[in-house]
Design a protein around this motif. Structure first.
Motif, mmCIF file in Angstrom:
data_model
loop_
_atom_site.group_PDB
_atom_site.id
_atom_site.type_symbol
_atom_site.label_atom_id
_atom_site.label_comp_id
_atom_site.label_asym_id
_atom_site.label_seq_id
_atom_site.Cartn_x
_atom_site.Cartn_y
_atom_site.Cartn_z
ATOM 1 N N UNK A 48 -13.266 29.059 -11.947
ATOM 2 C CA UNK A 48 -11.928 29.435 -12.380
ATOM 3 C C UNK A 48 -10.989 28.251 -12.584
ATOM 4 N N UNK A 49 -11.360 27.107 -12.057
ATOM 5 C CA UNK A 49 -10.460 25.958 -12.175
ATOM 6 C C UNK A 49 -10.315 25.510 -13.625
ATOM 7 N N UNK A 50 -11.282 25.911 -14.469
ATOM 8 C CA UNK A 50 -11.216 25.510 -15.870
ATOM 9 C C UNK A 50 -10.486 26.521 -16.746
ATOM 10 N N UNK A 51 -9.957 27.579 -16.132
ATOM 11 C CA UNK A 51 -9.331 28.631 -16.923
ATOM 12 C C UNK A 51 -7.830 28.402 -17.084
ATOM 13 N N UNK A 52 -7.323 28.836 -18.225
ATOM 14 C CA UNK A 52 -5.890 28.812 -18.451
ATOM 15 C C UNK A 52 -5.362 30.207 -18.116
ATOM 16 N N UNK A 53 -4.307 30.274 -17.308
ATOM 17 C CA UNK A 53 -3.766 31.581 -16.945
ATOM 18 C C UNK A 53 -3.000 32.163 -18.126
ATOM 19 N N UNK A 108 0.131 19.325 -20.066
ATOM 20 C CA UNK A 108 -1.316 19.218 -20.282
ATOM 21 C C UNK A 108 -1.600 18.467 -21.589
ATOM 22 N N UNK A 109 -2.796 17.894 -21.683
ATOM 23 C CA UNK A 109 -3.217 17.214 -22.895
ATOM 24 C C UNK A 109 -3.616 18.269 -23.920
ATOM 25 N N UNK A 110 -3.078 18.157 -25.143
ATOM 26 C CA UNK A 110 -3.314 19.231 -26.119
ATOM 27 C C UNK A 110 -4.783 19.344 -26.524
ATOM 28 N N UNK A 151 -9.311 22.901 -26.341
ATOM 29 C CA UNK A 151 -10.743 23.114 -26.138
ATOM 30 C C UNK A 151 -10.999 24.197 -25.089
ATOM 31 N N UNK A 152 -10.238 24.149 -23.996
ATOM 32 C CA UNK A 152 -10.361 25.167 -22.948
ATOM 33 C C UNK A 152 -10.050 26.543 -23.511
ATOM 34 N N UNK A 153 -8.939 26.603 -24.254
ATOM 35 C CA UNK A 153 -8.491 27.874 -24.815
ATOM 36 C C UNK A 153 -9.526 28.426 -25.788
ATOM 37 N N UNK A 208 7.012 21.206 -27.496
ATOM 38 C CA UNK A 208 6.440 19.860 -27.354
ATOM 39 C C UNK A 208 6.307 19.162 -28.708
ATOM 40 N N UNK A 209 6.482 19.922 -29.783
ATOM 41 C CA UNK A 209 6.279 19.425 -31.138
ATOM 42 C C UNK A 209 4.878 18.845 -31.302
ATOM 43 N N UNK A 210 3.888 19.629 -30.881
ATOM 44 C CA UNK A 210 2.499 19.208 -31.022
ATOM 45 C C UNK A 210 1.697 20.360 -31.616
#
Lengths: 189, 171
Positions: free
Chosen positions: B26-31, B83-85, B90-92, B115-117
């Motif tokens: 779960x540590x790799x998941x985005x809530x 977070x780094x985009x 990639x996670x998403x 963030x304008x990214x």
């Protein structure tokens, strides 16, 4: 008396069967994990290759702009041929790390050539390089995750017993490495 | 009766001994919060898109998936919260499972408005027609000019159309 003997014997057989079943399933799971780690490693190697393959294009583009940086062009050629001749994982990692070094120095040199920086082909190549580095870092992370799971399993009791008698070796991890090319295409402010 | 007890005991001991609990990853998941408003193709969590744009994306993405099994998902957020985009996208991408698993023909258009990214994540199956150079060009030339003017609708649609054009050209 007879009943007790039969009972003990039955329990013994059941334990034997269970142990054998456990042995097979643990062994198979280690084999699967080992294969997963190899698979992830192959992805890392693909990206090494991909990065090295971009270099000739980069050199060609740069040469179109009468740029006199002989030294760095020679370093590129050397790093690329090192990658081509590398056979072992360690040699490949070493070659890639050399390439990273040359690319970082190249990024500094490029700053002196605004026309080159504005070149469309060059910008695309920079995007490709940054993209490949990003993929490489993802592939490395995937490899490390798989290797970690595998390493934990071969060291844990009781699977370590099976790993030992079958000669499963722990896998090495990657050290975090800084990327040479910064992704240029992210910000729109 | 006694044997049954023994067997149960053995099974219990064995299951404790061998039970190598698999750790949840779960540590790799985005809530992510869920809402009926979010679909497979459009998740406007930053509220920067209008109804017309969403409808356009929805309709075309659905058609594209039906015809070519290519899945494009547009995802907007307010902020990456530091977070780094590249890692985030990639996670998403993996978490949403964009694109069929066997063909990997998926695209994620991610915009972090405050963030304008922005980033376009491309699945393995489409890297032939959409390499990083091409994708970078689409971002720079088709999307960023509109994003700079805060016109996210125009920017997304322009980039989206350019992506589809590139995919069709390759066929």
């Amino acid at each position: 008396m007879k009943k007790i003997v039969a009972g003990v014997g039955g329990v013994f057989i059941i334990i034997c069967v269970a142990v054998v079943a456990w042995f097979f399933s643990s062994y198979n799971s280690l084999i699967t994990q080992n294969e997963t780690v190899s698979n992830k490693w192959a992805q890392v190697e693909n990206n090494y290759q991909r990065r090295a393959d971009l270099i000739p294009n980069l050199v060609n583009t740069v040469e179109g702009y009468s740029i006199h940086e002989e030294k760095i062009m020679q370093d590129f050629a050397a790093a690329q041929s090192q990658m081509l001749s590398a056979k072992t994982p360690t040699a490949k990692a070493q070659a890639d790390s050399n390439l990273t070094g040359v690319l970082s120095r190249f990024m500094v040199v490029v700053q002196r050539y605004p026309e080159l920086k504005a070149d469309k082909q060059f910008t695309r190549l920079m995007d490709e390089l940054a993209g490949t580095e990003n993929r490489l870092s993802i592939a490395r992370k995937d490899y490390d995750d798989a290797a970690q799971q595998y390493n934990i399993d071969i060291k844990r009791i009781p699977t370590n017993f099976i790993a030992n008698i079958n000669g499963f070796q722990p896998k090495e991890y990657f050290k975090a490495e800084a990327a040479a090319a910064k992704a240029p295409t992210v910000n729109f402010n | 009766m006694k044997i049954v007890k023994y067997v149960l005991l053995c099974v219990f001991i064995l299951s404790v001994v061998t039970g190598c609990g698999s750790s949840a990853n779960d540590k790799n998941k985005i809530a992510l919060s869920s809402s009926p408003e979010y679909t497979t193709y459009v998740q406007d969590r930053a509220n920067v898109l209008d109804g017309k744009t969403k409808e356009y994306l929805e309709k075309n993405s659905h058609e594209l998936y039906q015809k070519q099994h290519v899945q494009i998902t547009v995802f907007t957020i307010k902020s990456l919260n530091g977070a780094d985009i590249k890692e985030y996208s990639n996670k998403l991408f993996r978490q949403l499972g964009i694109g069929d698993k066997d063909t990997n023909k998926g695209i994620l258009i991610l915009v972090a408005a405050d963030d304008k990214k922005a980033r376009i994540e491309v699945g393995y199956g489409l890297e032939g027609s959409l390499n990083d150079g091409k994708v970078g060009e689409i971002l720079r030339e088709k999307m960023f000019p509109s994003f700079k003017k805060k016109d996210y609708n125009q920017g997304i649609v322009n980039g989206y159309n350019a992506l589809i054009e590139a995919i069709n050209k390759e066929k």
